[in-house]
Design an enzyme around this catalytic site. Structure first.
Site, PDB file in Angstrom:
ATOM      1  N   GLU A 157     -84.835 -67.012  50.634  1.00 40.72           N
ATOM      2  CA  GLU A 157     -85.888 -66.693  49.665  1.00 40.72           C
ATOM      3  C   GLU A 157     -85.396 -65.673  48.653  1.00 40.72           C
ATOM      4  OE1 GLU A 157     -89.660 -65.541  51.236  1.00 40.72           O
ATOM      5  OE2 GLU A 157     -89.806 -67.255  52.600  1.00 40.72           O
ATOM      6  N   LYS A 193     -81.981 -72.143  54.346  1.00 42.49           N
ATOM      7  CA  LYS A 193     -82.789 -71.808  53.172  1.00 42.49           C
ATOM      8  C   LYS A 193     -82.993 -70.299  53.087  1.00 42.49           C
ATOM      9  CE  LYS A 193     -87.301 -72.877  52.792  1.00 42.49           C
ATOM     10  NZ  LYS A 193     -87.962 -71.579  52.444  1.00 42.49           N
ATOM     11  N   ASP A 222     -89.829 -70.597  58.596  1.00 41.19           N
ATOM     12  CA  ASP A 222     -90.284 -69.363  59.232  1.00 41.19           C
ATOM     13  C   ASP A 222     -91.804 -69.295  59.276  1.00 41.19           C
ATOM     14  OD1 ASP A 222     -90.813 -68.858  56.573  1.00 41.19           O
ATOM     15  OD2 ASP A 222     -89.392 -67.208  56.371  1.00 41.19           O
ATOM     16  N   SER A 223     -92.468 -70.299  58.679  1.00 44.80           N
ATOM     17  CA  SER A 223     -93.920 -70.442  58.843  1.00 44.80           C
ATOM     18  C   SER A 223     -94.276 -70.662  60.305  1.00 44.80           C
ATOM     19  CB  SER A 223     -94.434 -71.612  57.997  1.00 44.80           C
ATOM     20  OG  SER A 223     -93.651 -72.772  58.216  1.00 44.80           O
ATOM     21  N   ASP A 282     -84.878 -72.167  57.799  1.00 38.72           N
ATOM     22  CA  ASP A 282     -85.056 -70.876  57.148  1.00 38.72           C
ATOM     23  C   ASP A 282     -84.242 -69.805  57.866  1.00 38.72           C
ATOM     24  OD1 ASP A 282     -86.724 -71.059  54.898  1.00 38.72           O
ATOM     25  OD2 ASP A 282     -88.523 -71.190  56.135  1.00 38.72           O
ATOM     26  N   GLU A 307     -92.681 -72.326  45.130  1.00 37.11           N
ATOM     27  CA  GLU A 307     -93.943 -72.157  45.856  1.00 37.11           C
ATOM     28  C   GLU A 307     -94.954 -71.382  45.027  1.00 37.11           C
ATOM     29  OE1 GLU A 307     -95.889 -70.594  50.074  1.00 37.11           O
ATOM     30  OE2 GLU A 307     -93.705 -70.590  49.824  1.00 37.11           O
TER      31      GLU A 307
END
Length: 292
Positions: free
Chosen positions: A120, A118, A49-50, A88, A187
């Site tokens: 978070e 993925k 999602d970056s 993501d 991270e």
């Protein structure tokens, strides 16, 4: 990949961990970066999602939508053959309920061909991971700094510098492992904290700004090849500086166009002389008819 391929891909990462072979992971957002990752023989490609920041120009990863990320994931899939493709799940697309999480994960697998997804965070997110995994979709977890939980415009900060926060990261990691996640990204966590936690985990761990104790590392494609500009996080090592050469190339192109030195004769196509003569005669007749 088929379901069997997914299982083999996840199993290969577990084997790399057992062998002590570092795992290489990089982000990709289009067919070009996917082909680069493929040619470089990395182990995992993440459609992160970056992309919100480095591709779509948003202020925060929280702003990218499912549909936007699906477009990028499909492009990456077309350029990828060997690495495990992880995607993501965007902010707001999985937190509400197990049903929502499973539905979103399925879209990325069915519509984009992703091998895994993925998520978070820990806590309730472990339940979401368990629900997705229960459908046969592999889940990668993400602890420490959670970009999706940082409000747009706010700075990112290292996580785990105080004991309570470090213990919370540890609890989340163990909870996610119990939930069936096949790997965890750490991270922006201090190296001693990361080292203590990953030593007790059985599943592969991937670090980004978390030191060298993890089983592998991940970097954002644009950061490592120098496309993100001069400012980048401390944990990034740039292996190329492509932004300025690209600017210079486009500037040179613009100059050649404005001076009419491009295109030159070498950049044009010829036409047989007899066909050119016929065209000119008929073109003249066309112009006469247009005038009338």
């Amino acid at each position: 990949m088929t379901a069997d391929d997914q299982v083999r891909g996840v199993a290969r990462l577990a084997q790399l961990k057992r062998d002590g072979t570092p795992i290489v992971m990089v982000t990709a957002y289009d067919i070009v970066s996917a082909r680069v990752a493929e040619a470089a023989e990395v182990d995992i490609v993440l459609v992160g999602d970056s992309a919100a920041n480095v591709v779509l120009g948003y202020d925060s990863t929280r702003q990218v939508s499912v549909d936007e990320l699906l477009v990028l994931a499909r492009a990456v899939r077309r350029g990828l053959r060997t690495p495990l493709l992880v995607c993501d799940l965007p902010f707001g697309s999985y937190e509400l309920s197990d049903e929502q999480a499973v539905a979103t994960a399925r879209r990325f697998v069915v519509e984009a061909g992703c091998d895994a997804v993925k998520l978070e965070g820990g806590g309730a997110i472990a339940d979401r991971a368990r629900a997705i995994g229960g459908t046969g979709i592999p889940v990668m977890a993400h602890v420490g700094l959670l970009p999706q939980y940082v409000d747009p415009g706010n700075a990112f900060h290292v996580k785990g510098r105080d004991a309570d926060e470090a213990l919370a990261i540890a609890r989340a990691a163990f909870e996610l492992e119990r939930a069936g996640c096949f790997a965890i990204v750490f991270e922006a966590v201090p190296q001693p904290i990361t080292a203590a936690i990953v030593a007790k985990l059985r599943i592969p761990t991937i670090g980004i700004g978390a030191g060298g104790a993890t089983d592998g590392q991940v970097l954002v494609f644009h950061d490592l090849v120098g496309l993100s500009g001069p400012r980048h996080p401390r944990f990034v090592r740039q292996y190329a500086a492509l932004f300025e050469p690209m600017v210079a190339s486009v500037r040179a192109y613009a100059s050649d166009v404005r001076s009419r030195s491009f295109p030159a004769q070498a950049h044009t196509y010829a036409v047989p002389p007899d066909q050119l003569e016929v065209f000119r005669a008929r073109f003249d007749q066309l112009m006469v008819s247009q005038d009338n």
